[in-house]
Design a protein around this motif. Structure first.
Motif, PDB file in Angstrom:
ATOM      1  N   TRP A 382       0.823  -1.205   0.000  1.00 51.25           N
ATOM      2  CA  TRP A 382       0.000   0.000   0.000  1.00 51.25           C
ATOM      3  C   TRP A 382       0.856   1.253   0.000  1.00 51.25           C
ATOM      4  O   TRP A 382       1.849   1.347   0.740  1.00 51.25           O
ATOM      5  CB  TRP A 382      -0.905   0.028   1.233  1.00 51.25           C
ATOM      6  CG  TRP A 382      -1.989  -0.998   1.224  1.00 51.25           C
ATOM      7  CD1 TRP A 382      -2.414  -1.755   0.172  1.00 51.25           C
ATOM      8  CD2 TRP A 382      -2.815  -1.389   2.340  1.00 51.25           C
ATOM      9  NE1 TRP A 382      -3.440  -2.582   0.544  1.00 51.25           N
ATOM     10  CE2 TRP A 382      -3.714  -2.378   1.874  1.00 51.25           C
ATOM     11  CE3 TRP A 382      -2.884  -0.981   3.663  1.00 51.25           C
ATOM     12  CZ2 TRP A 382      -4.659  -2.973   2.699  1.00 51.25           C
ATOM     13  CZ3 TRP A 382      -3.823  -1.569   4.498  1.00 51.25           C
ATOM     14  CH2 TRP A 382      -4.716  -2.561   4.015  1.00 51.25           C
ATOM     15  N   ARG A 394      -5.887   7.852   2.236  1.00 47.38           N
ATOM     16  CA  ARG A 394      -6.089   7.062   1.016  1.00 47.38           C
ATOM     17  C   ARG A 394      -5.016   5.994   0.927  1.00 47.38           C
ATOM     18  O   ARG A 394      -3.870   6.224   1.324  1.00 47.38           O
ATOM     19  CB  ARG A 394      -5.983   7.944  -0.236  1.00 47.38           C
ATOM     20  CG  ARG A 394      -6.805   9.189  -0.224  1.00 47.38           C
ATOM     21  CD  ARG A 394      -6.217  10.247  -1.158  1.00 47.38           C
ATOM     22  NE  ARG A 394      -6.795  11.557  -0.889  1.00 47.38           N
ATOM     23  CZ  ARG A 394      -6.421  12.344   0.119  1.00 47.38           C
ATOM     24  NH1 ARG A 394      -5.469  11.963   0.958  1.00 47.38           N
ATOM     25  NH2 ARG A 394      -6.995  13.516   0.293  1.00 47.38           N
ATOM     26  N   VAL A 396      -3.347   3.460  -2.048  1.00 42.83           N
ATOM     27  CA  VAL A 396      -3.237   2.952  -3.414  1.00 42.83           C
ATOM     28  C   VAL A 396      -2.642   1.553  -3.316  1.00 42.83           C
ATOM     29  O   VAL A 396      -1.580   1.347  -2.716  1.00 42.83           O
ATOM     30  CB  VAL A 396      -2.381   3.882  -4.286  1.00 42.83           C
ATOM     31  CG1 VAL A 396      -2.141   3.265  -5.658  1.00 42.83           C
ATOM     32  CG2 VAL A 396      -3.086   5.237  -4.437  1.00 42.83           C
ATOM     33  N   LEU A 418      -7.919  -0.744  -6.853  1.00 44.48           N
ATOM     34  CA  LEU A 418      -6.653  -0.003  -6.870  1.00 44.48           C
ATOM     35  C   LEU A 418      -6.538   0.985  -5.725  1.00 44.48           C
ATOM     36  O   LEU A 418      -5.441   1.481  -5.446  1.00 44.48           O
ATOM     37  CB  LEU A 418      -6.506   0.741  -8.198  1.00 44.48           C
ATOM     38  CG  LEU A 418      -6.194  -0.131  -9.413  1.00 44.48           C
ATOM     39  CD1 LEU A 418      -6.278   0.692 -10.679  1.00 44.48           C
ATOM     40  CD2 LEU A 418      -4.814  -0.759  -9.267  1.00 44.48           C
ATOM     41  N   GLY A 419      -7.641   1.278  -5.044  1.00 42.18           N
ATOM     42  CA  GLY A 419      -7.561   2.233  -3.951  1.00 42.18           C
ATOM     43  C   GLY A 419      -8.677   2.065  -2.948  1.00 42.18           C
ATOM     44  O   GLY A 419      -9.789   1.637  -3.285  1.00 42.18           O
ATOM     45  N   GLN A 439     -12.185   2.540  -9.018  1.00 42.91           N
ATOM     46  CA  GLN A 439     -10.782   2.292  -8.682  1.00 42.91           C
ATOM     47  C   GLN A 439     -10.232   1.088  -9.445  1.00 42.91           C
ATOM     48  O   GLN A 439      -9.796   0.095  -8.862  1.00 42.91           O
ATOM     49  CB  GLN A 439     -10.624   2.102  -7.176  1.00 42.91           C
ATOM     50  CG  GLN A 439     -10.653   3.415  -6.424  1.00 42.91           C
ATOM     51  CD  GLN A 439      -9.521   4.335  -6.834  1.00 42.91           C
ATOM     52  OE1 GLN A 439      -9.541   4.965  -7.873  1.00 42.91           O
ATOM     53  NE2 GLN A 439      -8.488   4.409  -6.010  1.00 42.91           N
ATOM     54  N   SER A 508       1.843   3.672 -10.496  1.00 51.28           N
ATOM     55  CA  SER A 508       1.166   4.731  -9.757  1.00 51.28           C
ATOM     56  C   SER A 508       2.202   5.646  -9.121  1.00 51.28           C
ATOM     57  O   SER A 508       3.134   5.163  -8.470  1.00 51.28           O
ATOM     58  CB  SER A 508       0.286   4.157  -8.644  1.00 51.28           C
ATOM     59  OG  SER A 508      -0.761   3.378  -9.152  1.00 51.28           O
ATOM     60  N   VAL A 510       2.076   8.761  -6.391  1.00 54.87           N
ATOM     61  CA  VAL A 510       1.106   9.287  -5.437  1.00 54.87           C
ATOM     62  C   VAL A 510       1.727  10.442  -4.660  1.00 54.87           C
ATOM     63  O   VAL A 510       2.814  10.306  -4.072  1.00 54.87           O
ATOM     64  CB  VAL A 510       0.649   8.183  -4.455  1.00 54.87           C
ATOM     65  CG1 VAL A 510      -0.348   8.745  -3.451  1.00 54.87           C
ATOM     66  CG2 VAL A 510       0.044   7.001  -5.216  1.00 54.87           C
ATOM     67  N   GLU A 515      -3.181  10.801  -7.499  1.00 54.67           N
ATOM     68  CA  GLU A 515      -2.442   9.655  -8.033  1.00 54.67           C
ATOM     69  C   GLU A 515      -2.349   9.817  -9.540  1.00 54.67           C
ATOM     70  O   GLU A 515      -3.368  10.062 -10.198  1.00 54.67           O
ATOM     71  CB  GLU A 515      -3.161   8.338  -7.719  1.00 54.67           C
ATOM     72  CG  GLU A 515      -2.495   7.118  -8.354  1.00 54.67           C
ATOM     73  CD  GLU A 515      -3.417   5.908  -8.467  1.00 54.67           C
ATOM     74  OE1 GLU A 515      -2.979   4.894  -9.043  1.00 54.67           O
ATOM     75  OE2 GLU A 515      -4.585   5.999  -8.014  1.00 54.67           O
ATOM     76  N   ARG A 517      -1.638   7.705 -12.822  1.00 56.22           N
ATOM     77  CA  ARG A 517      -1.549   6.329 -13.303  1.00 56.22           C
ATOM     78  C   ARG A 517      -0.953   6.325 -14.715  1.00 56.22           C
ATOM     79  O   ARG A 517      -1.461   7.008 -15.611  1.00 56.22           O
ATOM     80  CB  ARG A 517      -2.931   5.674 -13.339  1.00 56.22           C
ATOM     81  CG  ARG A 517      -3.540   5.455 -11.972  1.00 56.22           C
ATOM     82  CD  ARG A 517      -4.901   4.788 -12.058  1.00 56.22           C
ATOM     83  NE  ARG A 517      -5.536   4.791 -10.748  1.00 56.22           N
ATOM     84  CZ  ARG A 517      -6.814   4.549 -10.536  1.00 56.22           C
ATOM     85  NH1 ARG A 517      -7.613   4.265 -11.556  1.00 56.22           N
ATOM     86  NH2 ARG A 517      -7.314   4.574  -9.316  1.00 56.22           N
ATOM     87  N   TRP A 532     -12.184   7.233  -7.873  1.00 54.68           N
ATOM     88  CA  TRP A 532     -12.718   7.014  -6.519  1.00 54.68           C
ATOM     89  C   TRP A 532     -14.241   7.055  -6.526  1.00 54.68           C
ATOM     90  O   TRP A 532     -14.841   7.952  -7.132  1.00 54.68           O
ATOM     91  CB  TRP A 532     -12.203   8.096  -5.577  1.00 54.68           C
ATOM     92  CG  TRP A 532     -10.747   7.993  -5.261  1.00 54.68           C
ATOM     93  CD1 TRP A 532      -9.731   8.701  -5.824  1.00 54.68           C
ATOM     94  CD2 TRP A 532     -10.142   7.125  -4.295  1.00 54.68           C
ATOM     95  NE1 TRP A 532      -8.525   8.335  -5.265  1.00 54.68           N
ATOM     96  CE2 TRP A 532      -8.755   7.367  -4.328  1.00 54.68           C
ATOM     97  CE3 TRP A 532     -10.639   6.163  -3.411  1.00 54.68           C
ATOM     98  CZ2 TRP A 532      -7.847   6.679  -3.515  1.00 54.68           C
ATOM     99  CZ3 TRP A 532      -9.748   5.485  -2.592  1.00 54.68           C
ATOM    100  CH2 TRP A 532      -8.377   5.746  -2.643  1.00 54.68           C
TER     101      TRP A 532
END
Length: 642
Positions: A382, A394, A396, A418-419, A439, A508, A510, A515, A517, A532
């Protein structure tokens, strides 16, 4: 909603106002409310609602055993003082529930596996309250209890946190002169050592299974067992390692609580709600120097207050299947009306007396209340971002899917998104729960069905010199038609008939609420990026205190917002921003999208430019500049083309 504001103490608890009096009042309210649903002998507590997946007999046992936890913690922390007569009330239930001749007897450990779970709660409370309950039971009742627990000996337990249930039960039996098998305990301890991962974390078994069980089970039981077995060289030698793991884990765990007290909305059994506080009380009971007692109480009390002020318990004093208020779809197949009362583990702090430092220290701010942070948590894979301005945490996710690399299961919304965050919920009901949208990075087949990512490879988890976090993973897109007889829904991915597609590579980056991508396909495919999931009061009425956006880069020429009704426990609607290619994405070409979640309008987004085909420059809203070398991030052999 339950109001406990009359107990507020802003001097001692400047962040939550909560003190031990709040916790005691909440526990007493739940316990007294539960009595209305008890059988005549108190052996079964059957809360309102349809029977759970395991039937009414299991439901009644769960109601007893799980509320018994709260009762035991309450009396233990008062050194036996018991104005509500809790021990006498539960003693009557123990006598009847363990009586094999009673029509209200409990389902036994050798009759249903769920009884093995509840037996561990019985054993724990009987240990903690021994002078005021066990030692005062009639000898015949003590015999019945031992006979009821004895089938744990030599029995098979699933190779996950359940191993601790056997250890706890047999250790209690040993402590009261009952039958036990030392080999079971030794083999169980050795097996649970295999759950240990980096930096104090535990996985729930052999899979990449990281969730709240890491704290309320896998950190909790080792310390309680070492207390129960104190003086045994095996326990005394293991305890320092358990303490070391707990301390290191808690430094991550306090970074996963939002300023509003919400724990991370991720993983199964979310209906246990403030059981998420258990890990912090475990640290306090163990006497850890860091995190300090004021921070541990701040985290725990914030979690309990979050739920108590949002409908849990309900107006009848009942913990329903839900998150805040009732929301039945949150249940797994093992959940029944008594299941939410594992929340009682969150009252573990009440086992500590009023003069304990965790109750007398002044609250300290959570990390997200102190400053912004970027934290790489390697075990679950994470990238954790907390922002002080809005109190949002948050995650990711490049490491958790409740599976193994190379598998081809469906994506569980609870694990493989993904989140995750403290202010959003993955879509858990409706079409987008089974077919990933929020996500996600997916390919769409000819019928518009999105692919799954479970079984991905984690390639990178790191922090750049600027403080920006970077993670990378790779997976083969696959479509799954789940098997109809694949077993109950335990909250994770399901097997089925699989059709394989192109490989997807994802990087990713962050920083704060953003974020970036970077996405590459090894073969052409229709690409879609989901952001999100935003809680909303209507299909076009977003919560204006929270903002979610996806800013599409070149080639992602379609975009929109999809509404999903009654799809999460946070709001009547969920709005999912997305972008996509209008035709097949070009292979070996990097696509980029910026994904935002925050309490303020996003303002200027990150800018992504490519100085050459494999190096991206990201200029962030705070003017930080990062160069992302995609070839370095995805080092290692590329998978073969199909």
């Amino acid at each position: 909603m339950l109001s406990l504001r009359e107990f507020d103490d802003r001097r001692l608890s400047p962040y939550t106002g909560w003190t031990r009096d709040h916790w005691a009042a909440l526990a007493d309210h739940l316990l007294l409310s539960a009595r209305r649903y008890a059988s005549g002998s108190h052996a079964r507590i059957s809360f309102p609602g349809p029977p759970g997946g395991y039937g009414a007999d299991v439901d009644g046992l769960e109601g007893f055993a799980r509320t018994f936890l709260a009762a035991g913690f309450r009396v233990a922390g008062e050194s036996g003082r018991d104005p509500l007569g809790l021990m006498e009330w539960y003693a009557q239930g123990l006598a009847t529930g363990t009586d094999p001749r009673s029509p209200e007897r409990w389902v036994r450990l050798d009759e249903h596996g769920q009884a093995k779970v509840e037996a561990a709660s019985l054993a724990l409370v009987l240990h903690l309250t021994r002078p005021w309950l066990w030692d005062r039971l009639d000898p015949i009742v003590r015999e019945q209890v031992v006979d009821y627990l004895a089938p744990a000996i030599g029995s098979d337990y699933p190779p996950i946190n359940w191993i601790w249930f056997q250890i706890m039960v047999e250790q209690f039996l040993a402590s009261v002169g009952g039958p036990f098998e030392r080999k079971d305990i030794e083999e169980g301890l050795a097996f649970t050592d295999g759950f240990a991962r980096e930096n104090g974390w535990y996985a729930d078994g052999a899979e990449r299974a990281y969730d709240h069980y890491a704290g309320w089970a896998l950190q909790f039981y080792p310390l309680m067992w070492s207390e129960m077995a104190a003086g045994d060289p095996a326990a005394d030698s293991r305890r320092p390692l358990y303490l070391e793991r707990l301390e290191r884990y808690l430094h991550d765990a306090v970074h996963l609580v939002g300023a509003d007290g919400s724990p991370l909305v991720q993983g199964r059994s979310l209906t246990y709600r403030f059981a998420a506080a258990t890990q912090f009380w475990t640290g306090a009971r163990a006497g850890l120097a860091t995190p300090g007692p004021g921070l541990l109480r701040r985290a725990a009390s914030g979690i309990a207050r979050h739920f108590a002020e949002r409908g849990a318990p309900d107006e009848d004093g009942v913990l329903t299947l839900g998150w805040h208020g009732a929301w039945p779809p949150i249940a797994q197949s093992y959940s029944g009306p008594g299941s939410p009362y594992w929340a009682a583990k969150g009252f573990f702090g009440l086992s500590l007396p009023a003069d304990h430092p965790v109750w007398t220290a002044v609250e300290e701010p959570l990390p997200v209340e102190f400053d912004d942070y970027h934290r790489v948590v390697r075990a679950p894979g994470w990238l954790v971002s907390g922002t002080r301005a809005d109190g949002v945490v948050r995650v990711v996710n490049h490491g958790t899917d409740h599976s193994h690399p190379g598998t081809h299961l469906t994506d569980s919304p609870l694990y493989a998104r993904l989140g995750y965050s403290t202010v959003t919920s993955p879509v858990l009901a409706g079409e987008h729960a089974a077919d990933p949208f929020d996500q996600s990075v997916v390919l769409l087949d000819d019928d518009g069905r999105p692919s799954h990512r479970t079984g991905f490879e984690t390639l990178l988890l790191d922090r750049l010199p600027s403080g920006t976090m970077i993670g990378a993973s790779r997976w083969q897109a696959h479509w799954v038609t789940p098997e109809s007889d694949a077993g109950g829904d335990h909250g994770y991915g399901r097997p089925g008939t699989v059709r394989l597609g192109p490989w997807i590579e994802l990087i990713s980056a962050v920083r704060g609420p953003w974020e970036v991508r970077l996405i590459r396909l090894l073969e052409p495919g229709l690409l879609r990026v989901g952001g999100w999931p935003l809680p909303a009061t209507g299909p076009d009425a977003a919560d204006r205190t929270l903002h979610s956006q996806v800013i599409a880069g070149a080639g992602l020429d379609l975009r929109g917002m999809v509404p999903a009704e009654d799809s999460s426990p946070l709001a009547p609607w969920t709005l999912i921003p997305w972008c996509a290619t209008s035709g097949p994405a070009r292979p070996d070409t990097w696509y980029d999208a910026a994904v935002f979640l925050g309490g303020q309008e996003p303002g200027r987004p990150p800018v992504v430019s490519w100085s050459d085909p494999v190096v991206a420059r990201v200029t962030w809203p705070d003017a930080a500049d990062d160069l992302l070398d995609t070839s370095a991030a995805l080092s290692g052999p590329r998978p073969p083309r199909q």
